[in-house]
Design an enzyme around this catalytic site. Sequence first.
Site, PDB file in Angstrom:
ATOM      1  N   LYS A  23       0.907  -1.164  -0.017  1.00 24.54           N
ATOM      2  CA  LYS A  23      -0.149  -0.133   0.207  1.00 24.54           C
ATOM      3  C   LYS A  23       1.049   1.308   0.006  1.00 24.54           C
ATOM      4  CE  LYS A  23      -3.933   2.172   2.757  1.00 24.54           C
ATOM      5  NZ  LYS A  23      -4.660   2.113   3.618  1.00 24.54           N
ATOM      6  N   SER A  35      -9.859   1.961   2.514  1.00 28.89           N
ATOM      7  CA  SER A  35      -8.688   2.717   1.721  1.00 28.89           C
ATOM      8  C   SER A  35      -7.825   1.873   1.105  1.00 28.89           C
ATOM      9  CB  SER A  35      -7.890   3.520   2.731  1.00 28.89           C
ATOM     10  OG  SER A  35      -7.317   3.184   3.680  1.00 28.89           O
ATOM     11  N   SER A  42     -10.255  -0.514   7.187  1.00 24.15           N
ATOM     12  CA  SER A  42      -9.871  -0.325   5.531  1.00 24.15           C
ATOM     13  C   SER A  42      -9.002  -1.573   5.054  1.00 24.15           C
ATOM     14  CB  SER A  42      -8.717   1.041   5.823  1.00 24.15           C
ATOM     15  OG  SER A  42      -9.569   2.059   5.849  1.00 24.15           O
TER      16      SER A  42
END
Length: 483
Positions: A78, A153, A177
């Site tokens: 990420k 996210s 998330s």
Amino acid sequence: MDSTSYTLAEIIKRTRAKELSFTELTDEYLARIDKRNGELHAFLSVDAEGARNAASAADVAFNAEEASPLFGVPVAVKDAILVDGAPCTAGSKMLEHYIAPYDATVMVNLKRVGAFSLGKTNMDEFAMGSSTEHSAFGPTKNPHDPTRVPGGSSGGSAAAVAAGLAPLALGSDTGGSIRQPAAFCGVVGFKPTYGAISRFGLIAMASSLDQIGTFTRTVEDVKLVAPYLFGRDDNDATTQDIPELAELPDPKSITIGILKEGFGEGVHEGMKTNLLSAIAAYEKMGVTIKEISIPHLKYSLPVYYIIMPSEVSSNMTRYDGIRYGLDGPGQQEDNLLGYYLHNRREGIGEEVRRRIMLGTYTLSAGYYDAYYARAQKVRTLIKQDFENAFNEVDIIAAPTTPTPPFKFGEKMDDPLEMYLSDVYTVSANLAGVPAISIPAGTVEEGGMALPVGLQLIGPHKQDYRLLEVASWLERTQGPNPKS
């Protein structure tokens, strides 16, 4: 069947048997990224040269008897987690040109045992969002239906694993998330106990809630990865040791509590059928099923959306164009305020601004006691509710999300509706307990088979037991196929 359809366990088996080299494996993932990333936009940047060099070095150095299970494994990361020498944008124009000067502890740990980064995955800006629509560089698409969001996210990491672009991906979970996009993309998303994995090198959103975790195709893969990520870190004072299981639990010794508040109104009816079927499968194994209630659960979302923006407001002050972020001219070069305003206006998106304003308001004089201090008191009550519940049951089961993945734009005009996507996930972050989303079949909507996620929540520091119980359902029903 190409190598990108393998689970991590299958990759380990084939590389150890020398049926597959690490270079061949990496080349297949890079080829698949070339083929599908243009459509899905799961990766923001790909380090093809670095990955090939690392894979080649792994082939030369490989010793099957000494290598860890993660040796030679390419990992998607990420874009809020620092990888030395790689871009780290946090999905924001503010950090568009930022290059990480060091590795996050989680990357140090992975590289130490021979894993390496494939590239950085897309995300909602500064991890603020539930759909990856808030990325400054465009949204990621759900591999099961490109007209729908992958969740957020950490949507890029979830989509990368679901689409076979990586066997393992790292994400961060502040209020769901990891688990919510895992449910939307039909993969396994694991958020460990707060402090189980060091946050050093993770760009902070809300420091008392943030936790790095993983995306994999199976729970068994999580069990392979977790021991190499867990552990204390001198750079993160919140880290703690997670005890391993002294012995494997027997299904007949386990009680799963069905969260009463999780199966009422607001949950998609088709999803309820899937989730109850998964729970019935546990009952057939000999697991005791018991309905429980978390009395203060209804306050989790409002408490989260007071505490989280407050910490966001504090953490985001560093992005002023002087210490971090854009470094462009203000409206007047001799006007410091104009310089700040220019950089913040050009570098920060609407959702991040909204949360900064909410947090600044709740921390302001005259409102701190009425909002922030009171929210912290209710957070303590939520923690106590979980402690009381775990005196009665070993694991809590609930939906990961109230609905299947929604279409792009469907909730963008109503932030409150978007925030409700996290209604069943935020409580685990508030309490600091481990939680995992595992695939529980699909529901049909709009002519598409959309994934459903079952969330299992465990007691504080009982991560290994949670993973073991989660793996039982997987062995019974099997993992969901790759998109």
